[in-house]
Design a protein around this motif. Sequence first.
Motif, PDB file in Angstrom:
ATOM      1  N   GLY A 152     -13.050  -5.654 -28.564  1.00 12.53           N
ATOM      2  CA  GLY A 152     -11.981  -5.154 -29.420  1.00 12.53           C
ATOM      3  C   GLY A 152     -10.714  -5.967 -29.240  1.00 12.53           C
ATOM      4  O   GLY A 152     -10.743  -7.113 -28.783  1.00 12.53           O
ATOM      5  N   THR A 153      -9.602  -5.344 -29.577  1.00 15.17           N
ATOM      6  CA  THR A 153      -8.309  -6.033 -29.470  1.00 15.17           C
ATOM      7  C   THR A 153      -7.705  -5.922 -28.080  1.00 15.17           C
ATOM      8  O   THR A 153      -6.780  -6.662 -27.742  1.00 15.17           O
ATOM      9  CB  THR A 153      -7.332  -5.436 -30.491  1.00 15.17           C
ATOM     10  OG1 THR A 153      -7.205  -4.024 -30.255  1.00 15.17           O
ATOM     11  CG2 THR A 153      -7.828  -5.661 -31.912  1.00 15.17           C
TER      12      THR A 153
ATOM     13  N   THR B  84      -9.684  -0.450 -31.029  1.00 13.16           N
ATOM     14  CA  THR B  84      -8.301   0.032 -30.918  1.00 13.16           C
ATOM     15  C   THR B  84      -7.444  -0.696 -31.946  1.00 13.16           C
ATOM     16  O   THR B  84      -7.695  -1.855 -32.285  1.00 13.16           O
ATOM     17  CB  THR B  84      -7.727  -0.254 -29.522  1.00 13.16           C
ATOM     18  OG1 THR B  84      -7.907  -1.647 -29.193  1.00 13.16           O
ATOM     19  CG2 THR B  84      -8.431   0.585 -28.459  1.00 13.16           C
ATOM     20  N   PRO B  85      -6.418  -0.007 -32.459  1.00  9.16           N
ATOM     21  CA  PRO B  85      -5.529  -0.630 -33.466  1.00  9.16           C
ATOM     22  C   PRO B  85      -4.654  -1.716 -32.847  1.00  9.16           C
ATOM     23  O   PRO B  85      -4.428  -1.757 -31.667  1.00  9.16           O
ATOM     24  CB  PRO B  85      -4.705   0.561 -33.967  1.00  9.16           C
ATOM     25  CG  PRO B  85      -4.736   1.564 -32.858  1.00  9.16           C
ATOM     26  CD  PRO B  85      -6.057   1.388 -32.174  1.00  9.16           C
TER      27      PRO B  85
ATOM     28  N   TRP C  56      -3.858   9.948 -17.583  1.00 10.93           N
ATOM     29  CA  TRP C  56      -4.866   8.888 -17.494  1.00 10.93           C
ATOM     30  C   TRP C  56      -4.398   7.626 -18.241  1.00 10.93           C
ATOM     31  O   TRP C  56      -5.161   6.973 -18.887  1.00 10.93           O
ATOM     32  CB  TRP C  56      -6.179   9.365 -18.083  1.00 10.93           C
ATOM     33  CG  TRP C  56      -6.693  10.667 -17.516  1.00 10.93           C
ATOM     34  CD1 TRP C  56      -6.264  11.911 -17.858  1.00 10.93           C
ATOM     35  CD2 TRP C  56      -7.703  10.830 -16.534  1.00 10.93           C
ATOM     36  NE1 TRP C  56      -6.953  12.866 -17.148  1.00 10.93           N
ATOM     37  CE2 TRP C  56      -7.854  12.227 -16.319  1.00 10.93           C
ATOM     38  CE3 TRP C  56      -8.514   9.954 -15.807  1.00 10.93           C
ATOM     39  CZ2 TRP C  56      -8.770  12.767 -15.420  1.00 10.93           C
ATOM     40  CZ3 TRP C  56      -9.433  10.500 -14.908  1.00 10.93           C
ATOM     41  CH2 TRP C  56      -9.547  11.875 -14.723  1.00 10.93           C
ATOM     42  N   ARG C  57      -3.149   7.306 -18.228  1.00  8.99           N
ATOM     43  CA  ARG C  57      -2.540   6.189 -18.963  1.00  8.99           C
ATOM     44  C   ARG C  57      -2.093   6.634 -20.345  1.00  8.99           C
ATOM     45  O   ARG C  57      -1.826   7.832 -20.565  1.00  8.99           O
ATOM     46  CB  ARG C  57      -3.484   4.978 -19.045  1.00  8.99           C
ATOM     47  CG  ARG C  57      -3.445   4.151 -17.770  1.00  8.99           C
ATOM     48  CD  ARG C  57      -4.400   2.987 -17.732  1.00  8.99           C
ATOM     49  NE  ARG C  57      -4.608   2.217 -18.937  1.00  8.99           N
ATOM     50  CZ  ARG C  57      -5.585   1.337 -19.066  1.00  8.99           C
ATOM     51  NH1 ARG C  57      -6.434   1.122 -18.064  1.00  8.99           N
ATOM     52  NH2 ARG C  57      -5.711   0.648 -20.182  1.00  8.99           N
ATOM     53  N   GLU C  58      -2.013   5.683 -21.300  1.00  7.57           N
ATOM     54  CA  GLU C  58      -1.492   5.993 -22.634  1.00  7.57           C
ATOM     55  C   GLU C  58      -2.576   5.725 -23.694  1.00  7.57           C
ATOM     56  O   GLU C  58      -3.433   4.863 -23.522  1.00  7.57           O
ATOM     57  CB  GLU C  58      -0.271   5.125 -22.957  1.00  7.57           C
ATOM     58  CG  GLU C  58       0.884   5.264 -21.975  1.00  7.57           C
ATOM     59  CD  GLU C  58       0.721   4.384 -20.749  1.00  7.57           C
ATOM     60  OE1 GLU C  58      -0.073   3.413 -20.800  1.00  7.57           O
ATOM     61  OE2 GLU C  58       1.360   4.690 -19.725  1.00  7.57           O
ATOM     62  N   PHE C  59      -2.492   6.487 -24.770  1.00 10.45           N
ATOM     63  CA  PHE C  59      -3.387   6.254 -25.905  1.00 10.45           C
ATOM     64  C   PHE C  59      -3.049   4.903 -26.535  1.00 10.45           C
ATOM     65  O   PHE C  59      -1.867   4.566 -26.724  1.00 10.45           O
ATOM     66  CB  PHE C  59      -3.231   7.354 -26.949  1.00 10.45           C
ATOM     67  CG  PHE C  59      -3.897   8.647 -26.566  1.00 10.45           C
ATOM     68  CD1 PHE C  59      -5.271   8.815 -26.713  1.00 10.45           C
ATOM     69  CD2 PHE C  59      -3.148   9.714 -26.073  1.00 10.45           C
ATOM     70  CE1 PHE C  59      -5.877  10.006 -26.373  1.00 10.45           C
ATOM     71  CE2 PHE C  59      -3.743  10.906 -25.736  1.00 10.45           C
ATOM     72  CZ  PHE C  59      -5.118  11.068 -25.875  1.00 10.45           C
ATOM     73  N   ALA C  60      -4.077   4.144 -26.879  1.00  8.90           N
ATOM     74  CA  ALA C  60      -3.867   2.874 -27.576  1.00  8.90           C
ATOM     75  C   ALA C  60      -3.297   3.148 -28.958  1.00  8.90           C
ATOM     76  O   ALA C  60      -3.721   4.062 -29.654  1.00  8.90           O
ATOM     77  CB  ALA C  60      -5.187   2.115 -27.689  1.00  8.90           C
TER      78      ALA C  60
END
Length: 252
Positions: free
Chosen positions: A192-193, A251-252, A150-154
């Motif tokens: 968020g970012t 998200t960071p 499902w894509r990549e973790f932020a």
Amino acid sequence: MHTARSLGRVALTAAMLVLAACSNTPAAEPDTTATPAQTAQPQIEPTSSPAESTPPESQPPATSAPSATASTAPAEPVEPEEGMPPTALESAKTVMRALENGNMNTLSDWVSRDKGVRFSPYAYVDTTKDLVFTQEEIKGLMKDPTKRVWREFAGSGDLIQLTFAEYFKEFVYDADFMNKAEIALNKGLGQGTTINNLNEVYPADRYDFVEYHISGLDPKYEGMDWRSLRLVFEKIGQDHALVGIVHDQWTP
């Protein structure tokens, strides 16, 4: 002597004339202000007349006429016209309740027949990587053991490799959106970012989105654990079809 007689006759004649005048003068008419009939007659007050004190039957008293501004009763709310399609907010509420209960059959009823529904784990909608499912596929996804990417973790960049049930728990209904969220129509609440490109992928002239936003889950994180879930609907006349479920968080 002659003079004396003459004076006597003159005096006698004058006396006779005075007596004659007195006997011929009619009695003076009594003064009208002294007439007993007028002084004794009582004055009729205006209020004693029945014709003036009692209003005509055909004209009710002025106090009985209602005033246009007298009523303070609130207007009854207008009920939605029967048979009208649900609005975007009403559609979103039904879809969110289905998500809360994990009811995939109800969810599939709202999915667009032509476009399916796209799942985006973060605010940025990736039209090349985000997974899209049809109405029929949605019904059985919760029990499907297949792990998908499902894509990549932020932050870490690791692949989000989960079953649908696992993804659903982490990137769909991961907070009590049904009962604790602030709700807005076509307005972003969480920021968020991550770049939010929702209006680019789903233009406002063809799509509505309803955002459910929770400003924080645990006070100790001071709002850094906020959550948003955006339900995107295609406008088909007055109908709405679900085409996107966009999750968002800090998200960071």
